[in-house]
Write a protein that holds these residues in place. Structure first.
Motif, PDB file in Angstrom:
ATOM      1  N   ARG A   4       0.939  -1.143   0.008  1.00 32.95           N
ATOM      2  CA  ARG A   4       0.042  -0.011  -0.156  1.00 32.95           C
ATOM      3  C   ARG A   4       0.712   1.284   0.023  1.00 32.95           C
ATOM      4  N   LYS A   7       2.197   1.886  -3.439  1.00 35.46           N
ATOM      5  CA  LYS A   7       1.093   2.446  -4.286  1.00 35.46           C
ATOM      6  C   LYS A   7       0.900   3.710  -3.843  1.00 35.46           C
ATOM      7  N   TYR A   8       0.799   4.320  -2.828  1.00 34.85           N
ATOM      8  CA  TYR A   8       0.522   5.910  -2.290  1.00 34.85           C
ATOM      9  C   TYR A   8       1.545   6.557  -2.860  1.00 34.85           C
ATOM     10  N   ALA A  11       1.617   7.133  -6.644  1.00 32.26           N
ATOM     11  CA  ALA A  11       0.594   8.153  -7.007  1.00 32.26           C
ATOM     12  C   ALA A  11       0.871   9.389  -6.596  1.00 32.26           C
ATOM     13  N   LEU A  25      -6.575   7.749  -5.678  1.00 35.10           N
ATOM     14  CA  LEU A  25      -6.733   6.440  -4.742  1.00 35.10           C
ATOM     15  C   LEU A  25      -7.843   6.139  -4.122  1.00 35.10           C
ATOM     16  N   LYS A  69       7.979   0.868  -8.791  1.00 41.61           N
ATOM     17  CA  LYS A  69       7.222   0.771 -10.089  1.00 41.61           C
ATOM     18  C   LYS A  69       7.592  -0.675 -10.500  1.00 41.61           C
ATOM     19  N   LEU A  72       5.908  -3.389  -8.315  1.00 45.02           N
ATOM     20  CA  LEU A  72       4.506  -3.520  -8.508  1.00 45.02           C
ATOM     21  C   LEU A  72       4.132  -4.240  -9.910  1.00 45.02           C
ATOM     22  N   GLU A  76       2.122  -7.571 -10.730  1.00 46.40           N
ATOM     23  CA  GLU A  76       1.113  -7.930 -11.748  1.00 46.40           C
ATOM     24  C   GLU A  76       1.358  -8.882 -12.633  1.00 46.40           C
TER      25      GLU A  76
END
Ligand code: BEZ
Length: 309
Positions: A4, A7-8, A11, A25, A69, A72, A76
């Motif tokens: 998390r 991701k934050y 962003a 978000l 990056k 993540l 995926e």
């Protein structure tokens, strides 16, 4: 630190604004600021230039952003690859009665494989009633058969009624110049039927067709399969009633005549465990419809299950 936080942070860097990042978000701005602060506290250094507008990263922040990056995107990829591996491991076990292999079944399976290249398809020859048990025990997932049966645990879909034809010897003087025959023309002849074991068989189905027309053939002979029945006919011994698609068997001296009585046909059913009509069954039905359209068979697959016995 967890995913998390990554991701934050990504962003905030990409939006260059806490306000825009919190909108992206779907969270409020204060918790977002707190998460970034706790990230910086954990690392013990600033990741963002304080007071910069639009927001800029520090050198460490830029490094952290690039790494986050990569993590993540690997995650995926991991999800996608795992799904694909799961798919290749999947096997669809298909039971079928032998005569269907002479007709459209090979085309159907070939097209179906193209739709799901990752799936392993196992074809297992077995009689219709054997399919019933095999579906229940999980030995097969789907069955293509010819006989009717009724069992609430199994859903059965009528695909079409395939006309039956009479296989005779090409030089049989009794059929010279015939364009077709009636059942009454052949009721006293030697008729090869198959298989030679079991109660509810294609052989009994043929006997029932005669009975429905008020006829009682007395000279029925049994062999284990369609190839043997046709071999006997090609050798000059008797005749055999077979599904129309069997005309694909081109034995020397064999010819096929239409049966002229109305409704002399053999149904083709698709069966599967009730409630098990997921992606595979739907795709299989679509493939069958596609093949029927391609060869201009005017069949409409009735997607409702058959409830008769
Ligand atoms: C057919 O001939 O219509 C058919 C054969 C095998 C599977 C499905 C349909």
């Amino acid at each position: 630190m967890d995913l998390r936080h990554l991701k934050y942070f990504i962003a905030v860097v990409e939006e260059q604004s806490f306000t825009k990042a919190s909108k992206r978000l779907f969270i409020a701005q204060p918790p977002l600021s707190r998460q970034i602060q706790s990230l910086e506290d954990e690392l013990g250094l600033p990741l963002l230039e304080r007071g910069s507008r639009p927001i800029q990263t520090t050198e460490a922040g830029q490094f952290f952003y690039q790494y986050a990056k990569r993590i993540l995107s690997s995650m995926e990829q991991m999800v996608l690859m795992t799904k694909r591996v799961g798919q290749t491991a999947q096997t669809l076990k298909v039971g079928f009665v032998g005569s269907l292999l002479l007709g459209l079944l090979p085309q159907i399976i070939y097209e179906f494989r193209k739709l799901l290249p990752g799936i392993n398809i196992e074809l297992i020859e077995m009689g219709t009633l054997e399919q019933l048990e095999a579906l229940k025990s999980g030995k097969i997932d789907v069955g293509f058969g010819r006989l009717k049966f009724s069992d609430p645990a199994i859903t059965r879909i009528l695909l079409r009624d395939e006309p039956l034809v009479l296989a005779v010897h090409e030089h049989d003087p009794r059929f010279m110049g015939f364009d077709g025959v009636y059942l009454s023309d052949i009721v006293d002849e030697a008729l090869w039927c198959y298989p030679n074991t079991g109660q509810q068989t294609f052989a009994n189905y043929i006997k029932n067709i005669f009975a429905e027309h008020g006829l009682n053939p007395k000279n029925i002979k049994y062999v284990s399969n369609i190839q043997l029945a046709l071999g006997m006919v090609a050798s000059g011994e008797g005749m055999s009633i077979v599904p129309q698609n069997s005309r694909a068997i081109l034995m020397t001296n064999l010819k096929y005549l239409p049966i002229l009585d109305a409704g002399v046909a053999s149904p083709i059913f698709l069966s599967f465990r009730s409630g098990d009509d997921g992606e595979f069954i739907q795709l299989l039905l679509k493939t069958i419809e596609f093949i029927y359209q391609k060869i201009e068979l005017n069949e409409q697959i009735n997607l409702k299950s058959c409830s008769d016995s």
